[in-house]
Design an enzyme around this catalytic site. Structure first.
Site, PDB file in Angstrom:
ATOM      1  N   GLY A 102      -0.543   4.167   8.808  1.00  0.00           N
ATOM      2  CA  GLY A 102      -1.341   5.371   9.039  1.00  0.00           C
ATOM      3  C   GLY A 102      -0.989   6.117  10.311  1.00  0.00           C
TER       4      GLY A 102
ATOM      5  N   LYS B  70      -7.261   2.493  -0.175  1.00  0.00           N
ATOM      6  CA  LYS B  70      -8.175   2.010   0.870  1.00  0.00           C
ATOM      7  C   LYS B  70      -9.624   2.335   0.440  1.00  0.00           C
ATOM      8  CE  LYS B  70      -4.518   2.975   4.120  1.00  0.00           C
ATOM      9  NZ  LYS B  70      -4.071   2.562   5.424  1.00  0.00           N
TER      10      LYS B  70
ATOM     11  N   GLU C  53      -6.018  -3.954   7.976  1.00  0.00           N
ATOM     12  CA  GLU C  53      -7.336  -3.360   8.240  1.00  0.00           C
ATOM     13  C   GLU C  53      -8.432  -4.407   8.029  1.00  0.00           C
ATOM     14  OE1 GLU C  53      -6.803  -0.056   5.599  1.00  0.00           O
ATOM     15  OE2 GLU C  53      -5.312   0.789   6.971  1.00  0.00           O
TER      16      GLU C  53
ATOM     17  N   ASN D  82      -2.201   2.444  -2.307  1.00  0.00           N
ATOM     18  CA  ASN D  82      -3.405   1.811  -1.757  1.00  0.00           C
ATOM     19  C   ASN D  82      -4.369   2.902  -1.327  1.00  0.00           C
ATOM     20  OD1 ASN D  82      -5.323   0.239  -0.517  1.00  0.00           O
ATOM     21  ND2 ASN D  82      -4.111  -0.134   1.341  1.00  0.00           N
TER      22      ASN D  82
ATOM     23  N   SER E 195       3.306   4.209   6.745  1.00  0.00           N
ATOM     24  CA  SER E 195       3.707   5.623   6.849  1.00  0.00           C
ATOM     25  C   SER E 195       4.856   5.993   5.915  1.00  0.00           C
ATOM     26  CB  SER E 195       4.042   5.984   8.302  1.00  0.00           C
ATOM     27  OG  SER E 195       2.901   5.800   9.119  1.00  0.00           O
TER      28      SER E 195
ATOM     29  N   GLU F  85       4.058  -5.023   6.612  1.00  0.00           N
ATOM     30  CA  GLU F  85       3.411  -3.807   7.102  1.00  0.00           C
ATOM     31  C   GLU F  85       3.130  -3.949   8.598  1.00  0.00           C
ATOM     32  OE1 GLU F  85       1.169  -1.563   3.908  1.00  0.00           O
ATOM     33  OE2 GLU F  85      -0.159  -3.177   4.481  1.00  0.00           O
TER      34      GLU F  85
ATOM     35  N   HIS G 111      -4.669  -7.518   4.217  1.00  0.00           N
ATOM     36  CA  HIS G 111      -4.296  -6.196   4.762  1.00  0.00           C
ATOM     37  C   HIS G 111      -4.725  -6.135   6.229  1.00  0.00           C
ATOM     38  CE1 HIS G 111      -4.045  -1.905   5.429  1.00  0.00           C
ATOM     39  NE2 HIS G 111      -3.304  -1.823   4.338  1.00  0.00           N
TER      40      HIS G 111
HETATM   41  C1  PEP Z   1      -1.410   0.762   3.708  1.00  0.00           C
HETATM   42  O1  PEP Z   1      -2.534   1.154   3.455  1.00  0.00           O
HETATM   43  O2  PEP Z   1      -1.073  -0.378   3.412  1.00  0.00           O
HETATM   44  C2  PEP Z   1      -0.469   1.694   4.341  1.00  0.00           C
HETATM   45  C3  PEP Z   1       0.778   1.320   4.500  1.00  0.00           C
HETATM   46  O3  PEP Z   1      -0.962   2.902   4.750  1.00  0.00           O
HETATM   47  P1  PEP Z   1      -0.110   4.202   5.163  1.00  0.00           P
HETATM   48  O4  PEP Z   1       0.900   4.424   4.062  1.00  0.00           O
HETATM   49  O5  PEP Z   1      -1.121   5.284   5.232  1.00  0.00           O
HETATM   50  O6  PEP Z   1       0.571   3.918   6.447  1.00  0.00           O
END
Ligand code: PEP
Length: 251
Positions: free
Chosen positions: A172, A10, A96, A8, A211, A166, A94
């Site tokens: 992140g 983003k 975010e 992803n 992460s 998630e 998501h």
């Molecule tokens: C994500 O963008 O869904 C995500 C899990 O980000 P990260 O791996 O940076 O934590």
């Protein structure tokens, strides 16, 4: 069931960098028995598709969609438009987007159903906040998100969706959810899916995100009930994502 890894990006990489990423990633040695996709910004779908040429690995994913096919919805992009790029997957809900763009459970449900209708697998993102986990409300929050997101999906023969667990606090942050807690949440999600789809639920992949990196990917991939991973930050470098793909599958 094949495991699934989704990069992803983003809000990173316009068309020029998207093309370079795809070309660099295509040079990586990739395991065969795993599905790999990359979720790119709308504006980079055409460049990513062009750089892929006839290749189908990685599959293309979008990061969002609207729920109508066309009409007076300025600024929105529909599932049928995404189909024109050959998108195989599309993220919905998501964290975010839930946090910064006001995406609600109801919107997520409409988007998921519209994607299914267009033949694109919705990747339904769910996860509790740090406060919810602290208060012992993680299970309740995730159950409610999954139930709502799948409410309008049909269980008509094909796997209707992918679910990405998630936890918001793990995204992140460099603080991934422990494999044991992940396993427990995936069991809960599997239960909700089975209640709605019966046997078909067995074909739905439940992937973990938060992460994930090259050091911890194999731990998740060997955790019971984890069918893959959604990788944000660690996927921005195509060589690093290649390493993650290789580490995900035992040699
Ligand atoms: C994500 O963008 O869904 C995500 C899990 O980000 P990260 O791996 O940076 O934590």
């Amino acid at each position: 069931m094949k495991k699934l890894l989704i990069a992803n990006w983003k809000m990173n990489y316009g068309p020029i960098k998207a093309g370079s990423w795809i070309r660099a990633f295509r040079r990586e040695r990739l395991p065969k028995d795993i599905d790999i996709a990359v979720a790119v910004p709308f504006v980079s779908l055409a460049a990513a598709r062009a750089s892929l040429g006839r290749a189908s690995i990685p599959a293309l994913a979008a990061q969002n969609t609207f729920w109508e096919d066309e009409g007076a919805y300025t600024g929105e992009v529909s599932p049928t438009m995404l189909s024109e790029f050959g998108a195989a997957y599309c993220l919905v809900g998501h964290s975010e987007r839930r946090t910064h763009l006001g995406e609600t459970d109801d919107m997520v449900a409409k988007k998921a159903a519209a994607l299914q209708k267009a033949g694109i697998a919705p990747v339904i993102c769910v996860g509790e906040t740090a406060a919810q986990r602290k208060k012992g409300e993680a299970v309740k929050a995730v159950r409610a998100q999954v139930q709502s997101a799948i409410a309008n999906l049909k269980g008509d023969g094909r796997a209707p969706c992918v679910v990405a667990y998630e936890p918001v606090w793990a995204i992140g942050s460099g603080r991934p959810c422990s494999p044991q807690d992940t396993k427990e949440m995936h069991e809960l999600i599997r239960g909700v899916l089975t209640k709605k789809f019966g046997h078909l639920a067995e074909e739905i992949r439940i992937i973990y995100g938060g992460s994930v990196d090259v050091r911890n990917i194999s731990e998740y991939m060997t955790t019971t009930g984890v069918d893959g991973a959604l990788v944000g930050g660690a996927s921005l470098d195509p060589r690093n994502f290649g390493l993650i793909c290789r580490a995900a599958v035992p040699a």
